[in-house]
Write a protein that holds these residues in place. Sequence first.
Motif, PDB file in Angstrom:
ATOM      1  N   VAL A 214       0.838  -1.204   0.000  1.00 15.33           N
ATOM      2  CA  VAL A 214       0.000   0.000   0.000  1.00 15.33           C
ATOM      3  C   VAL A 214       0.872   1.253   0.000  1.00 15.33           C
ATOM      4  O   VAL A 214       0.575   2.234  -0.693  1.00 15.33           O
ATOM      5  N   LEU A 215       1.962   1.232   0.768  1.00 20.20           N
ATOM      6  CA  LEU A 215       2.856   2.400   0.819  1.00 20.20           C
ATOM      7  C   LEU A 215       3.517   2.674  -0.535  1.00 20.20           C
ATOM      8  O   LEU A 215       3.906   3.806  -0.821  1.00 20.20           O
ATOM      9  N   SER A 216       3.641   1.632  -1.356  1.00 19.83           N
ATOM     10  CA  SER A 216       4.272   1.787  -2.672  1.00 19.83           C
ATOM     11  C   SER A 216       3.262   2.108  -3.771  1.00 19.83           C
ATOM     12  O   SER A 216       3.648   2.290  -4.932  1.00 19.83           O
ATOM     13  N   SER A 217       1.970   2.146  -3.411  1.00 19.79           N
ATOM     14  CA  SER A 217       0.936   2.394  -4.417  1.00 19.79           C
ATOM     15  C   SER A 217       0.976   3.850  -4.889  1.00 19.79           C
ATOM     16  O   SER A 217       1.405   4.752  -4.152  1.00 19.79           O
ATOM     17  N   PRO A 218       0.542   4.119  -6.117  1.00 22.38           N
ATOM     18  CA  PRO A 218       0.545   5.494  -6.650  1.00 22.38           C
ATOM     19  C   PRO A 218      -0.247   6.472  -5.790  1.00 22.38           C
ATOM     20  O   PRO A 218       0.150   7.631  -5.641  1.00 22.38           O
ATOM     21  N   MET A 219      -1.378   5.992  -5.206  1.00 23.31           N
ATOM     22  CA  MET A 219      -2.202   6.879  -4.395  1.00 23.31           C
ATOM     23  C   MET A 219      -1.443   7.402  -3.186  1.00 23.31           C
ATOM     24  O   MET A 219      -1.453   8.607  -2.883  1.00 23.31           O
ATOM     25  N   VAL A 220      -0.759   6.504  -2.471  1.00 21.97           N
ATOM     26  CA  VAL A 220      -0.018   6.912  -1.276  1.00 21.97           C
ATOM     27  C   VAL A 220       1.165   7.794  -1.654  1.00 21.97           C
ATOM     28  O   VAL A 220       1.476   8.775  -0.959  1.00 21.97           O
ATOM     29  N   LEU A 221       1.837   7.454  -2.752  1.00 26.11           N
ATOM     30  CA  LEU A 221       2.956   8.300  -3.205  1.00 26.11           C
ATOM     31  C   LEU A 221       2.460   9.709  -3.538  1.00 26.11           C
ATOM     32  O   LEU A 221       3.139  10.704  -3.263  1.00 26.11           O
ATOM     33  N   PHE A 222       1.264   9.791  -4.124  1.00 32.11           N
ATOM     34  CA  PHE A 222       0.677  11.096  -4.441  1.00 32.11           C
ATOM     35  C   PHE A 222       0.355  11.863  -3.157  1.00 32.11           C
ATOM     36  O   PHE A 222       0.609  13.066  -3.051  1.00 32.11           O
ATOM     37  N   LEU A 223      -0.203  11.128  -2.160  1.00 30.40           N
ATOM     38  CA  LEU A 223      -0.552  11.777  -0.892  1.00 30.40           C
ATOM     39  C   LEU A 223       0.706  12.271  -0.172  1.00 30.40           C
ATOM     40  O   LEU A 223       0.692  13.338   0.460  1.00 30.40           O
ATOM     41  N   LYS A 224       1.779  11.492  -0.274  1.00 26.09           N
ATOM     42  CA  LYS A 224       3.049  11.925   0.330  1.00 26.09           C
ATOM     43  C   LYS A 224       3.550  13.206  -0.337  1.00 26.09           C
ATOM     44  O   LYS A 224       4.017  14.133   0.328  1.00 26.09           O
ATOM     45  N   ALA A 225       3.450  13.250  -1.652  1.00 27.52           N
ATOM     46  CA  ALA A 225       3.917  14.430  -2.385  1.00 27.52           C
ATOM     47  C   ALA A 225       3.103  15.670  -2.038  1.00 27.52           C
ATOM     48  O   ALA A 225       3.620  16.794  -2.065  1.00 27.52           O
ATOM     49  N   LYS A 226       1.833  15.459  -1.697  1.00 30.47           N
ATOM     50  CA  LYS A 226       0.979  16.575  -1.321  1.00 30.47           C
ATOM     51  C   LYS A 226       1.202  17.025   0.120  1.00 30.47           C
ATOM     52  O   LYS A 226       0.592  17.996   0.579  1.00 30.47           O
ATOM     53  N   GLY A 227       2.068  16.268   0.838  1.00 28.38           N
ATOM     54  CA  GLY A 227       2.361  16.632   2.223  1.00 28.38           C
ATOM     55  C   GLY A 227       1.248  16.286   3.190  1.00 28.38           C
ATOM     56  O   GLY A 227       1.020  17.011   4.172  1.00 28.38           O
ATOM     57  N   LEU A 228       0.541  15.170   2.918  1.00 32.86           N
ATOM     58  CA  LEU A 228      -0.545  14.746   3.805  1.00 32.86           C
ATOM     59  C   LEU A 228       0.002  14.390   5.180  1.00 32.86           C
ATOM     60  O   LEU A 228       1.050  13.749   5.285  1.00 32.86           O
ATOM     61  N   PRO A 229      -0.685  14.791   6.257  1.00 31.69           N
ATOM     62  CA  PRO A 229      -0.222  14.449   7.610  1.00 31.69           C
ATOM     63  C   PRO A 229      -0.075  12.935   7.789  1.00 31.69           C
ATOM     64  O   PRO A 229      -0.865  12.159   7.243  1.00 31.69           O
ATOM     65  N   LYS A 230       0.925  12.533   8.557  1.00 27.91           N
ATOM     66  CA  LYS A 230       1.212  11.101   8.735  1.00 27.91           C
ATOM     67  C   LYS A 230       0.047  10.364   9.372  1.00 27.91           C
ATOM     68  O   LYS A 230      -0.209   9.202   9.070  1.00 27.91           O
ATOM     69  N   LYS A 231      -0.673  11.038  10.264  1.00 26.87           N
ATOM     70  CA  LYS A 231      -1.811  10.410  10.936  1.00 26.87           C
ATOM     71  C   LYS A 231      -2.884  10.004   9.929  1.00 26.87           C
ATOM     72  O   LYS A 231      -3.452   8.908  10.003  1.00 26.87           O
ATOM     73  N   VAL A 232      -3.159  10.897   8.964  1.00 23.82           N
ATOM     74  CA  VAL A 232      -4.163  10.601   7.930  1.00 23.82           C
ATOM     75  C   VAL A 232      -3.661   9.485   7.013  1.00 23.82           C
ATOM     76  O   VAL A 232      -4.423   8.611   6.591  1.00 23.82           O
ATOM     77  N   MET A 233      -2.370   9.477   6.711  1.00 24.38           N
ATOM     78  CA  MET A 233      -1.796   8.454   5.843  1.00 24.38           C
ATOM     79  C   MET A 233      -1.889   7.073   6.487  1.00 24.38           C
ATOM     80  O   MET A 233      -2.219   6.088   5.833  1.00 24.38           O
ATOM     81  N   ILE A 234      -1.589   7.029   7.790  1.00 26.07           N
ATOM     82  CA  ILE A 234      -1.674   5.752   8.513  1.00 26.07           C
ATOM     83  C   ILE A 234      -3.108   5.224   8.477  1.00 26.07           C
ATOM     84  O   ILE A 234      -3.336   4.020   8.296  1.00 26.07           O
ATOM     85  N   LYS A 235      -4.086   6.114   8.627  1.00 27.36           N
ATOM     86  CA  LYS A 235      -5.491   5.719   8.578  1.00 27.36           C
ATOM     87  C   LYS A 235      -5.840   5.154   7.204  1.00 27.36           C
ATOM     88  O   LYS A 235      -6.547   4.144   7.090  1.00 27.36           O
ATOM     89  N   HIS A 236      -5.331   5.782   6.146  1.00 31.60           N
ATOM     90  CA  HIS A 236      -5.579   5.317   4.778  1.00 31.60           C
ATOM     91  C   HIS A 236      -4.939   3.946   4.555  1.00 31.60           C
ATOM     92  O   HIS A 236      -5.568   3.040   3.972  1.00 31.60           O
ATOM     93  N   VAL A 237      -3.713   3.780   5.028  1.00 29.11           N
ATOM     94  CA  VAL A 237      -3.014   2.497   4.878  1.00 29.11           C
ATOM     95  C   VAL A 237      -3.736   1.411   5.664  1.00 29.11           C
ATOM     96  O   VAL A 237      -3.921   0.281   5.185  1.00 29.11           O
ATOM     97  N   PHE A 238      -4.160   1.742   6.874  1.00 31.56           N
ATOM     98  CA  PHE A 238      -4.844   0.772   7.734  1.00 31.56           C
ATOM     99  C   PHE A 238      -6.102   0.227   7.055  1.00 31.56           C
ATOM    100  O   PHE A 238      -6.351  -0.985   7.067  1.00 31.56           O
ATOM    101  N   LYS A 239      -6.884   1.122   6.467  1.00 29.10           N
ATOM    102  CA  LYS A 239      -8.132   0.700   5.823  1.00 29.10           C
ATOM    103  C   LYS A 239      -7.859  -0.254   4.664  1.00 29.10           C
ATOM    104  O   LYS A 239      -8.591  -1.226   4.466  1.00 29.10           O
ATOM    105  N   ASN A 240      -6.809   0.010   3.894  1.00 26.63           N
ATOM    106  CA  ASN A 240      -6.492  -0.842   2.747  1.00 26.63           C
ATOM    107  C   ASN A 240      -5.852  -2.164   3.163  1.00 26.63           C
ATOM    108  O   ASN A 240      -6.031  -3.185   2.497  1.00 26.63           O
ATOM    109  N   VAL A 241      -5.116  -2.151   4.262  1.00 23.64           N
ATOM    110  CA  VAL A 241      -4.456  -3.372   4.739  1.00 23.64           C
ATOM    111  C   VAL A 241      -5.462  -4.332   5.353  1.00 23.64           C
ATOM    112  O   VAL A 241      -5.262  -5.553   5.339  1.00 23.64           O
ATOM    113  N   MET A 242      -6.569  -3.806   5.892  1.00 24.04           N
ATOM    114  CA  MET A 242      -7.532  -4.645   6.594  1.00 24.04           C
ATOM    115  C   MET A 242      -8.235  -5.647   5.689  1.00 24.04           C
ATOM    116  O   MET A 242      -8.727  -6.660   6.148  1.00 24.04           O
ATOM    117  N   ASN A 243      -8.283  -5.372   4.370  1.00 21.84           N
ATOM    118  CA  ASN A 243      -8.963  -6.308   3.459  1.00 21.84           C
ATOM    119  C   ASN A 243      -8.324  -7.692   3.439  1.00 21.84           C
ATOM    120  O   ASN A 243      -8.981  -8.690   3.741  1.00 21.84           O
TER     121      ASN A 243
END
Length: 325
Positions: A214-243
């Motif tokens: 998930v961390l290597s996915s284009p969406m997360v890389l885009f969110l990192k480039a936009k400077g998304l807070p780490k807390k929000v990123m962890i929440k996004h990763v958590f939701k995708n990992v739970m599947n």
Amino acid sequence: MVRFLFVRLLQSVITLLGVTFLSFLIIKMAPGDYLDQLRLNPQISPETIELLKKQYGLDKPLSVQYLKWLKSAITFDLGYSFQYHAPVLELIKERIGNTLLLTLSSAIISWFFALTLGFLAGFREGTWIDRLIKAYAYTFMSFPSFFLAFILLLIVSKTGILPVGGMHSAGFERMSLSERTLDLLKHMVVPVLTLSLVSTASMVRLVRSSVIEVLSSPMVLFLKAKGLPKKVMIKHVFKNVMNPFTTLIGYEIAGLLSGAALIEIIVGWPGLGTLMLDAVLSQDLFLVMGGLYIGTIMLLLGNLIADILLAVLDPRIRERELISK
């Protein structure tokens, strides 16, 4: 969602019928039965044994015996145990709570540490923390649970820090509520620790690999480039990992139940595992079938819960399943 649940329930019923019929067939194909053991007793006449065979329908064809048992099992009338001289359902009720105490405790501990360690290793990929967690996972995945239980029992017996085997200490009935609770927790350490270490090790690798993906996915890389807070990123990763993790829950429940049965026998824990072992050794037909029936229902319920959680977390799964039907 209703159709999704209906399809899953239908699959569960078919699976239950298949498992119980095959189990019944295998048990009946085994040489001898419990009544053969009674024939060795000179005090029991052949007429009495024949009367028992007719009473329990054991003189009927195999298909008739199974259908008769199935008709009663639907209403949870699981028959009478030859060995214990008691209704099978009552015997299972006495033991199932003890087994669930081990499996549920181990499941909560395993899933908590699998998520924690898996996320930590995934976010710290390539660091010493990641290597340490991977070393733990590979080590305990290669450990058979029964062998680990023997090692822990050996350590406990040598050190004397915990009771060896069983569920209660002598004089348990005379203890206060707090003393009983503490005594029970001490006896739970070895079996729960054994199940948790092995189960956590197998799940950590899946969580770690999912986090890295998930961390290597284009969406997360885009969110990192936009400077998304780490807390929000962890929440996004958590939701995708739970599947994928939720998909694994059903298999882990099956693994914990089968593993718990073996560990119960090793540590002398009075659960379904020891009850089923006694039933198989004595060829107690109705007790064996009753244990398999309840155990299969528990496994199917676990898988059904996992499917429901997965469908709730990701509606695409539900839609794809229904389209394929």
